[in-house]
Design a protein around this motif. Sequence first.
Motif, PDB file in Angstrom:
ATOM      1  N   VAL A 135     -11.061 -71.258  52.823  1.00  0.00           N
ATOM      2  CA  VAL A 135     -10.539 -70.493  53.962  1.00  0.00           C
ATOM      3  C   VAL A 135     -10.524 -69.011  53.617  1.00  0.00           C
ATOM      4  N   ASN A 136     -11.009 -68.193  54.514  1.00  0.00           N
ATOM      5  CA  ASN A 136     -11.014 -66.751  54.319  1.00  0.00           C
ATOM      6  C   ASN A 136      -9.793 -66.115  54.967  1.00  0.00           C
ATOM      7  N   PHE A 137      -9.338 -65.003  54.412  1.00  0.00           N
ATOM      8  CA  PHE A 137      -8.230 -64.240  54.953  1.00  0.00           C
ATOM      9  C   PHE A 137      -8.673 -62.801  55.209  1.00  0.00           C
ATOM     10  N   ARG A 138      -7.892 -62.096  56.005  1.00  0.00           N
ATOM     11  CA  ARG A 138      -8.204 -60.698  56.268  1.00  0.00           C
ATOM     12  C   ARG A 138      -8.027 -59.886  54.994  1.00  0.00           C
ATOM     13  N   SER A 139      -8.853 -58.889  54.845  1.00  0.00           N
ATOM     14  CA  SER A 139      -8.730 -58.022  53.658  1.00  0.00           C
ATOM     15  C   SER A 139      -7.719 -56.932  53.927  1.00  0.00           C
TER      16      SER A 139
END
Length: 329
Positions: free
Chosen positions: A325-329
Amino acid sequence: MTRSSDRRDFLRTAAFSTALGWALPGMAQRKRNIKIGHTGITWVQPPPPRPPPRPATADGAQPPGRGAGGPRRVEPAYIEGIFKDVSGLGFYGLELFTFQIQGMEDNGGMAPLIEKYNLPLISAYGGPNLLDPTQRKDSIAQSMESAKLLKKYGGKVLVIGPNGVRRDSYNFQEHKADIIATLNEFGKALTDIGLTGCLHQHTGTCVESREETYAVMENVDTRYVKFGPDIGQLQKGGSDPVQVVKDFLPIVNHMHMKDYSGGEAFVGYCPLGQGKVNVPAILDMMDGRTIAGMVMVELDGTPRMPMTALDTATIAKMYLEKQGVNFRS
Protein backbone atom coordinates in the motif's frame (compact mmCIF):
# COMPACT_ATOMS: atom_id res chain seq x y z
CA MET A 1 32.87 -17.96 -0.47
CA THR A 2 31.00 -20.51 -2.55
CA ARG A 3 28.11 -19.76 -4.89
CA SER A 4 25.78 -21.76 -2.59
CA SER A 5 26.74 -19.68 0.43
CA ASP A 6 26.31 -16.52 -1.65
CA ARG A 7 22.80 -17.64 -2.48
CA ARG A 8 21.99 -18.46 1.15
CA ASP A 9 23.22 -15.03 2.26
CA PHE A 10 21.18 -13.34 -0.47
CA LEU A 11 18.00 -15.20 0.49
CA ARG A 12 18.57 -14.46 4.18
CA THR A 13 19.04 -10.76 3.42
CA ALA A 14 16.02 -10.75 1.13
CA ALA A 15 13.84 -12.35 3.79
CA PHE A 16 15.03 -9.83 6.36
CA SER A 17 14.41 -6.89 4.04
CA THR A 18 10.93 -8.13 3.21
CA ALA A 19 10.12 -8.43 6.90
CA LEU A 20 11.11 -4.79 7.29
CA GLY A 21 8.87 -3.80 4.41
CA TRP A 22 11.51 -2.84 1.83
CA ALA A 23 12.97 -4.69 -1.12
CA LEU A 24 16.44 -5.03 -2.52
CA PRO A 25 17.17 -3.49 -5.94
CA GLY A 26 15.70 -5.64 -8.66
CA MET A 27 13.26 -7.41 -6.31
CA ALA A 28 9.68 -6.86 -7.44
CA GLN A 29 7.19 -5.83 -4.79
CA ARG A 30 3.46 -5.82 -5.46
CA LYS A 31 1.88 -2.37 -5.34
CA ARG A 32 -1.78 -2.14 -4.49
CA ASN A 33 -4.24 0.28 -6.01
CA ILE A 34 -5.96 1.33 -2.81
CA LYS A 35 -6.06 4.55 -0.79
CA ILE A 36 -6.14 4.25 3.00
CA GLY A 37 -7.45 6.76 5.51
CA HIS A 38 -7.70 6.74 9.30
CA THR A 39 -10.52 7.37 11.75
CA GLY A 40 -10.06 9.73 14.69
CA ILE A 41 -11.31 7.42 17.44
CA THR A 42 -7.80 6.33 18.46
CA TRP A 43 -6.98 9.83 19.67
CA VAL A 44 -8.58 10.07 23.11
CA GLN A 45 -9.70 13.56 24.05
CA PRO A 46 -8.25 14.62 27.42
CA PRO A 47 -10.79 15.17 30.18
CA PRO A 48 -11.83 18.76 30.89
CA PRO A 49 -10.14 20.56 33.77
CA ARG A 50 -11.78 19.78 37.09
CA PRO A 51 -13.82 22.81 38.16
CA PRO A 52 -13.03 24.43 41.52
CA PRO A 53 -15.22 23.25 44.40
CA ARG A 54 -18.43 25.18 44.76
CA PRO A 55 -19.18 26.92 48.02
CA ALA A 56 -21.09 24.84 50.53
CA THR A 57 -24.61 25.68 51.59
CA ALA A 58 -25.46 26.86 55.07
CA ASP A 59 -25.80 23.29 56.34
CA GLY A 60 -22.40 22.33 54.93
CA ALA A 61 -23.73 20.30 51.99
CA GLN A 62 -22.51 20.84 48.44
CA PRO A 63 -25.14 22.39 46.15
CA PRO A 64 -26.61 20.08 43.52
CA GLY A 65 -24.79 19.90 40.19
CA ARG A 66 -26.25 20.22 36.72
CA GLY A 67 -26.00 16.50 36.13
CA ALA A 68 -25.31 14.69 32.85
CA GLY A 69 -26.64 15.61 29.46
CA GLY A 70 -26.12 18.32 26.92
CA PRO A 71 -23.83 18.29 23.87
CA ARG A 72 -20.53 16.49 24.16
CA ARG A 73 -17.48 18.69 24.56
CA VAL A 74 -15.29 19.20 21.50
CA GLU A 75 -11.79 20.59 22.03
CA PRO A 76 -10.42 22.30 18.87
CA ALA A 77 -6.77 21.62 19.76
CA TYR A 78 -7.58 17.93 20.12
CA ILE A 79 -9.28 17.82 16.69
CA GLU A 80 -6.31 19.61 15.15
CA GLY A 81 -3.97 17.06 16.71
CA ILE A 82 -5.82 14.28 14.89
CA PHE A 83 -5.50 16.14 11.58
CA LYS A 84 -1.80 16.76 12.17
CA ASP A 85 -0.92 13.14 12.97
CA VAL A 86 -3.05 11.51 10.27
CA SER A 87 -1.83 13.93 7.59
CA GLY A 88 1.80 13.68 8.72
CA LEU A 89 1.78 9.91 8.22
CA GLY A 90 0.48 10.23 4.67
CA PHE A 91 -3.02 8.81 5.04
CA TYR A 92 -5.42 9.90 2.31
CA GLY A 93 -8.43 10.91 4.38
CA LEU A 94 -10.01 11.25 7.81
CA GLU A 95 -13.20 10.12 9.52
CA LEU A 96 -14.62 11.85 12.60
CA PHE A 97 -17.79 11.54 14.65
CA THR A 98 -20.75 13.68 13.59
CA PHE A 99 -20.82 15.36 17.00
CA GLN A 100 -17.21 16.46 16.50
CA ILE A 101 -18.01 18.10 13.18
CA GLN A 102 -21.01 19.81 14.74
CA GLY A 103 -18.98 20.94 17.74
CA MET A 104 -16.33 22.52 15.54
CA GLU A 105 -18.91 24.85 13.98
CA ASP A 106 -18.58 27.13 17.01
CA ASN A 107 -14.79 27.06 16.62
CA GLY A 108 -14.29 28.11 13.01
CA GLY A 109 -15.56 24.93 11.36
CA MET A 110 -13.58 22.18 9.65
CA ALA A 111 -12.45 24.02 6.52
CA PRO A 112 -9.33 25.66 8.05
CA LEU A 113 -7.99 22.30 9.27
CA ILE A 114 -8.77 20.51 6.01
CA GLU A 115 -6.87 23.22 4.12
CA LYS A 116 -3.99 23.56 6.60
CA TYR A 117 -3.21 19.84 6.65
CA ASN A 118 -4.34 19.05 3.08
CA LEU A 119 -6.39 16.18 4.49
CA PRO A 120 -9.90 15.52 3.16
CA LEU A 121 -12.74 14.79 5.54
CA ILE A 122 -14.13 11.64 3.91
CA SER A 123 -16.72 10.37 6.36
CA ALA A 124 -18.44 10.76 9.69
CA TYR A 125 -19.84 8.21 12.13
CA GLY A 126 -23.34 8.80 13.48
CA GLY A 127 -26.91 8.18 12.43
CA PRO A 128 -30.48 8.03 13.75
CA ASN A 129 -32.25 5.79 16.24
CA LEU A 130 -32.89 2.55 14.36
CA LEU A 131 -35.15 0.90 16.92
CA ASP A 132 -37.95 3.26 17.96
CA PRO A 133 -40.42 4.08 15.16
CA THR A 134 -41.96 6.85 17.27
CA GLN A 135 -38.61 8.70 17.11
CA ARG A 136 -37.87 7.93 13.47
CA LYS A 137 -38.92 11.23 11.92
CA ASP A 138 -37.24 13.49 14.48
CA SER A 139 -34.15 11.29 14.76
CA ILE A 140 -33.60 11.26 11.01
CA ALA A 141 -34.12 15.04 10.87
CA GLN A 142 -31.46 15.56 13.57
CA SER A 143 -29.04 13.21 11.83
CA MET A 144 -29.55 15.03 8.56
CA GLU A 145 -28.33 18.27 10.14
CA SER A 146 -24.92 16.73 10.80
CA ALA A 147 -25.02 15.01 7.39
CA LYS A 148 -25.42 18.40 5.71
CA LEU A 149 -22.34 19.67 7.55
CA LEU A 150 -20.38 16.63 6.37
CA LYS A 151 -21.48 17.40 2.82
CA LYS A 152 -20.53 21.07 3.30
CA TYR A 153 -16.94 20.04 4.04
CA GLY A 154 -16.63 17.67 1.10
CA GLY A 155 -17.51 14.43 2.90
CA LYS A 156 -18.76 11.41 0.98
CA VAL A 157 -20.07 8.81 3.46
CA LEU A 158 -22.20 8.86 6.57
CA VAL A 159 -21.28 5.74 8.53
CA ILE A 160 -24.48 4.58 10.24
CA GLY A 161 -23.78 3.25 13.72
CA PRO A 162 -26.53 1.07 15.23
CA ASN A 163 -28.02 1.71 18.67
CA GLY A 164 -26.43 0.10 21.68
CA VAL A 165 -28.60 -2.56 23.36
CA ARG A 166 -28.50 -5.04 26.23
CA ARG A 167 -27.44 -8.05 24.24
CA ASP A 168 -28.51 -10.54 26.91
CA SER A 169 -32.17 -9.50 26.55
CA TYR A 170 -32.27 -8.10 22.99
CA ASN A 171 -34.60 -9.75 20.47
CA PHE A 172 -33.51 -8.86 16.95
CA GLN A 173 -36.60 -10.28 15.27
CA GLU A 174 -38.82 -7.88 17.21
CA HIS A 175 -36.92 -4.91 15.79
CA LYS A 176 -35.83 -6.13 12.36
CA ALA A 177 -38.62 -4.39 10.41
CA ASP A 178 -38.06 -1.05 12.17
CA ILE A 179 -34.29 -1.22 11.64
CA ILE A 180 -34.72 -1.84 7.93
CA ALA A 181 -37.42 0.82 7.52
CA THR A 182 -35.33 3.48 9.26
CA LEU A 183 -32.21 2.58 7.29
CA ASN A 184 -34.10 2.82 4.01
CA GLU A 185 -35.64 6.19 4.87
CA PHE A 186 -32.38 7.64 6.15
CA GLY A 187 -30.38 6.20 3.25
CA LYS A 188 -32.79 7.77 0.75
CA ALA A 189 -32.49 11.16 2.49
CA LEU A 190 -28.68 10.92 2.36
CA THR A 191 -28.74 9.98 -1.31
CA ASP A 192 -30.93 13.01 -2.04
CA ILE A 193 -28.18 15.37 -0.78
CA GLY A 194 -25.34 13.49 -2.48
CA LEU A 195 -24.04 11.36 0.38
CA THR A 196 -23.82 7.59 0.74
CA GLY A 197 -25.13 5.88 3.86
CA CYS A 198 -23.18 2.78 4.92
CA LEU A 199 -24.33 0.53 7.73
CA HIS A 200 -21.53 -0.29 10.18
CA GLN A 201 -22.29 -3.45 12.18
CA HIS A 202 -20.97 -3.15 15.73
CA THR A 203 -20.60 -5.32 18.82
CA GLY A 204 -22.96 -4.48 21.66
CA THR A 205 -25.56 -2.96 19.34
CA CYS A 206 -28.79 -3.92 17.60
CA VAL A 207 -26.81 -5.20 14.58
CA GLU A 208 -23.91 -7.28 15.84
CA SER A 209 -23.98 -10.95 14.87
CA ARG A 210 -23.44 -12.54 11.49
CA GLU A 211 -27.11 -13.47 11.32
CA GLU A 212 -28.25 -9.92 12.14
CA THR A 213 -25.82 -8.39 9.65
CA TYR A 214 -26.95 -10.66 6.84
CA ALA A 215 -30.63 -10.26 7.71
CA VAL A 216 -30.34 -6.48 7.47
CA MET A 217 -28.09 -6.19 4.43
CA GLU A 218 -30.08 -8.77 2.47
CA ASN A 219 -33.33 -6.87 3.05
CA VAL A 220 -32.48 -3.15 2.91
CA ASP A 221 -32.87 -1.21 -0.31
CA THR A 222 -29.26 -1.27 -1.52
CA ARG A 223 -29.92 1.58 -3.93
CA TYR A 224 -29.77 3.78 -0.81
CA VAL A 225 -28.10 1.73 1.92
CA LYS A 226 -24.60 0.35 1.39
CA PHE A 227 -22.34 -1.67 3.68
CA GLY A 228 -19.42 -0.26 5.65
CA PRO A 229 -18.11 -3.28 7.59
CA ASP A 230 -15.71 -3.11 10.50
CA ILE A 231 -13.57 -6.19 10.00
CA GLY A 232 -12.24 -6.16 13.55
CA GLN A 233 -15.73 -5.92 14.97
CA LEU A 234 -16.74 -8.87 12.78
CA GLN A 235 -13.83 -10.91 14.13
CA LYS A 236 -14.65 -9.97 17.73
CA GLY A 237 -18.32 -10.80 17.17
CA GLY A 238 -17.47 -14.33 16.02
CA SER A 239 -17.79 -13.87 12.25
CA ASP A 240 -15.26 -14.55 9.50
CA PRO A 241 -14.61 -11.04 8.17
CA VAL A 242 -13.16 -12.31 4.89
CA GLN A 243 -16.32 -14.27 4.11
CA VAL A 244 -18.63 -11.42 5.10
CA VAL A 245 -16.78 -8.91 2.94
CA LYS A 246 -16.75 -11.40 0.06
CA ASP A 247 -20.48 -12.01 0.33
CA PHE A 248 -21.35 -8.30 0.25
CA LEU A 249 -18.44 -6.97 -1.81
CA PRO A 250 -20.60 -5.30 -4.51
CA ILE A 251 -22.19 -3.01 -1.90
CA VAL A 252 -19.14 -2.46 0.33
CA ASN A 253 -18.58 1.27 -0.08
CA HIS A 254 -16.59 2.04 3.06
CA MET A 255 -14.64 0.05 5.64
CA HIS A 256 -13.06 0.22 9.07
CA MET A 257 -9.84 -1.80 8.83
CA LYS A 258 -9.24 -3.00 12.36
CA ASP A 259 -7.38 -5.98 13.82
CA TYR A 260 -8.42 -8.04 16.83
CA SER A 261 -6.29 -10.05 19.25
CA GLY A 262 -8.54 -10.45 22.29
CA GLY A 263 -5.96 -8.83 24.57
CA GLU A 264 -6.57 -6.48 27.46
CA ALA A 265 -5.58 -3.27 25.68
CA PHE A 266 -7.73 -1.37 23.17
CA VAL A 267 -10.91 -3.29 24.13
CA GLY A 268 -9.38 -6.42 22.63
CA TYR A 269 -8.28 -4.79 19.38
CA CYS A 270 -4.67 -4.22 18.37
CA PRO A 271 -2.52 -2.47 15.78
CA LEU A 272 -2.79 -3.90 12.27
CA GLY A 273 -0.84 -7.09 11.70
CA GLN A 274 -0.76 -8.08 15.38
CA GLY A 275 -4.10 -9.90 15.56
CA LYS A 276 -6.30 -12.58 14.03
CA VAL A 277 -7.86 -10.72 11.10
CA ASN A 278 -6.68 -11.82 7.66
CA VAL A 279 -5.94 -8.27 6.53
CA PRO A 280 -4.09 -9.23 3.31
CA ALA A 281 -7.15 -11.17 2.09
CA ILE A 282 -9.33 -8.11 2.73
CA LEU A 283 -6.85 -5.90 0.88
CA ASP A 284 -6.93 -8.33 -2.04
CA MET A 285 -10.70 -7.89 -2.36
CA MET A 286 -10.63 -4.10 -1.99
CA ASP A 287 -7.64 -3.62 -4.31
CA GLY A 288 -8.60 -1.53 -7.34
CA ARG A 289 -12.26 -1.06 -6.36
CA THR A 290 -13.92 2.34 -6.72
CA ILE A 291 -16.01 3.03 -3.63
CA ALA A 292 -17.94 6.01 -2.30
CA GLY A 293 -15.84 6.27 0.82
CA MET A 294 -12.47 4.87 1.82
CA VAL A 295 -10.83 2.03 3.70
CA MET A 296 -10.15 3.57 7.11
CA VAL A 297 -7.61 2.20 9.58
CA GLU A 298 -9.12 2.17 13.05
CA LEU A 299 -8.12 1.20 16.56
CA ASP A 300 -10.34 2.06 19.51
CA GLY A 301 -8.64 4.47 21.85
CA THR A 302 -8.97 3.84 25.57
CA PRO A 303 -7.73 5.50 28.77
CA ARG A 304 -4.19 4.47 29.74
CA MET A 305 -3.32 3.09 26.32
CA PRO A 306 -0.02 1.14 26.19
CA MET A 307 1.14 3.36 23.32
CA THR A 308 0.12 6.63 21.75
CA ALA A 309 -2.39 6.97 18.93
CA LEU A 310 0.43 8.21 16.69
CA ASP A 311 2.44 5.07 17.51
CA THR A 312 -0.45 2.76 16.60
CA ALA A 313 -1.09 4.63 13.35
CA THR A 314 2.62 4.43 12.50
CA ILE A 315 2.60 0.66 13.09
CA ALA A 316 -0.46 0.35 10.84
CA LYS A 317 1.24 2.35 8.10
CA MET A 318 4.40 0.22 8.26
CA TYR A 319 2.35 -2.97 8.11
CA LEU A 320 0.29 -1.76 5.14
CA GLU A 321 3.43 -0.67 3.30
CA LYS A 322 4.66 -4.25 3.61
CA GLN A 323 1.42 -5.27 1.90
CA GLY A 324 2.16 -2.96 -1.04
CA VAL A 325 0.00 0.00 0.00
CA ASN A 326 1.30 3.44 -0.92
CA PHE A 327 0.90 6.57 1.20
CA ARG A 328 1.14 10.26 0.41
CA SER A 329 4.62 11.71 0.62
